[in-house]
Structures are given as C-alpha cells and as structure tokens.
Scaffold this motif. Structure first.
Motif, PDB file in Angstrom:
ATOM      1  N   VAL A 156       0.860  -1.188   0.000  1.00 52.55           N
ATOM      2  CA  VAL A 156       0.000   0.000   0.000  1.00 52.55           C
ATOM      3  C   VAL A 156       0.892   1.232   0.000  1.00 52.55           C
ATOM      4  O   VAL A 156       1.662   1.441   0.945  1.00 52.55           O
ATOM      5  N   VAL A 174      -3.853  -6.755  -1.055  1.00 57.48           N
ATOM      6  CA  VAL A 174      -2.429  -6.517  -0.866  1.00 57.48           C
ATOM      7  C   VAL A 174      -1.652  -7.828  -0.932  1.00 57.48           C
ATOM      8  O   VAL A 174      -2.000  -8.806  -0.269  1.00 57.48           O
ATOM      9  N   ARG A 216       4.951  -0.234   4.515  1.00 56.72           N
ATOM     10  CA  ARG A 216       4.435  -1.579   4.823  1.00 56.72           C
ATOM     11  C   ARG A 216       3.978  -1.601   6.273  1.00 56.72           C
ATOM     12  O   ARG A 216       4.597  -0.986   7.134  1.00 56.72           O
TER      13      ARG A 216
END
Length: 217
Positions: A156, A174, A216
């Motif tokens: 992301v 993800v 992350r």
C-alpha cells in the motif's frame, strides 16, 4: 433468463453464506442491477460466482467479494469516495447508492467510456468517471472518507494513506500471487492506522501498481 430470480439466488446462495449479513448491503445488492453493467456477451454470467472479463486485463470482481467489501467499509451517506479502477462502473454504482459522491478513475480509456455509459444509462448522477493513473491515489480531490482499490497492490503506497481523512477507511487487495490479503485500513489519527485482514483471495494486479516497498504495515 429471469434476472430477479438469479439476483435473489446470488444474494442468498453466494453472498449471505460468506457471512455478508448486513441487511443494508444485501438490499443494495438486490437493488442495483448488476446485469446492466456487464459486457453484453457476458450477460448470462452476471450473477455467477466468477470474475467477468472486461478486457484490458481487468475483470468484474465476484459478487461475494463485492459484498464483503461493502460490508467492511460501513459506508455513510456523507462519505466521499475514491475508487481506483472503474471497471464496468458497477461497484461505483453500489457505492453511489450509499454515499454522497464517488470519483472513480481508470487508466484504460475504453473502460472509462464503458463505465460512464453504464452509469449514465442507469441514472447514477453522483459518480464522476475520470481517466488517469490513480495507483498512487488522486490527490487533487483528497482527502477522502473512503478509498477502494479494485486491483491488487504488492504494497500500500504511503501516498494513498495520506489521502484518507481521520476516520477514513481504505480497502485494498495486498500481496502477490498465489494469495493476496483483502485488507481494511482505518485512519485512527493523523499518521496512525489500524489494519485488519478480512479474507484471502487473488485478483488481477492493478496496472502500474507501485512495487517499491515505500510503506508496509
């Protein structure tokens, strides 16, 4: 084909058994006509438990996935929404029925035209369809209450998170094959985020998805 019976079966036999039990979400899936947003050649598959190809490597997500996203986002009438990946316009139509406005962005001109035509034909007026690369978000109209990324992301990007209002929710897929996490991220305070993995799945990767490990959890 009896579309109303097929729609009912989709909700009762596919979506509800996946623990999508929010009555507002189930009513929404019964109301917005999915068959109006699929490519003409695939109309018979409108309610099947499959991804429907849209061309350009993109798909309509399975109905169960759409239901899970809607339930997890807990939408409000006052919400502003960014959707990354317009696809056919169907998910934007679902969102639009529950929120104030939706901005949906797609990198493929053909899908921008397809989504715009579908939404206009069905009288959806609170969705703006734009062409562009929104893999890092759409900062010119930020911040948003809700961001939905319809394709896969290896990570992301920080830029997306920064476009959420405090209290805002981001839903994204993800990871990479063979499995991705369907992830809900809530902005609890400026710079502070709560992450919840809802389920596992695999969806096509978002075109131009950022691959550098810029952020992350």
């Amino acid at each position: 084909m009896n579309f109303e019976k097929a729609r009912f079966n989709m909700v009762e036999q596919q979506i509800r058994p996946w623990d999508v039990l929010d009555p507002a979400v189930l009513d929404l899936l019964m109301t917005v006509k999915r068959e109006e947003y699929v490519p003409a050649a695939a109309r018979a598959l409108a309610f099947a438990d499959v991804e429907i190809p849209l061309g350009q490597g993109q798909v309509m997500l399975k109905p169960v996935i759409e239901g899970k996203i809607l339930q997890s986002l807990q939408l409000h009438r006052s919400d502003s929404v960014l959707e990354v990946g317009a696809g056919s316009g169907y998910f934007a139509a679902l969102l639009a029925a529950r929120v104030e406005w939706v901005r949906t962005v797609d990198i493929e001109p053909e899908l921008v035209r397809f989504a715009h035509a579908n939404l206009a034909r069905n009288g959806v007026e609170n969705v703006i369809v734009e062409e562009g690369d929104a893999a890092q978000g759409w900062a010119s109209r930020a911040p948003y209450d809700v961001i939905v990324v319809s394709g896969g992301l290896p990570v992301v990007p920080q830029a997306l998170l920064e476009q959420l209002k405090v209290g805002g929710r981001l839903f994204a897929f993800v990871g990479e094959a063979p499995v991705m996490k369907a992830r809900l991220i809530t902005c609890e305070a400026e710079g502070r985020f709560l992450t919840e993995d809802i389920f596992e799945t695999l969806v096509p990767m978002l075109k131009n998805a950022p691959r550098q490990d810029s952020f992350r959890f």
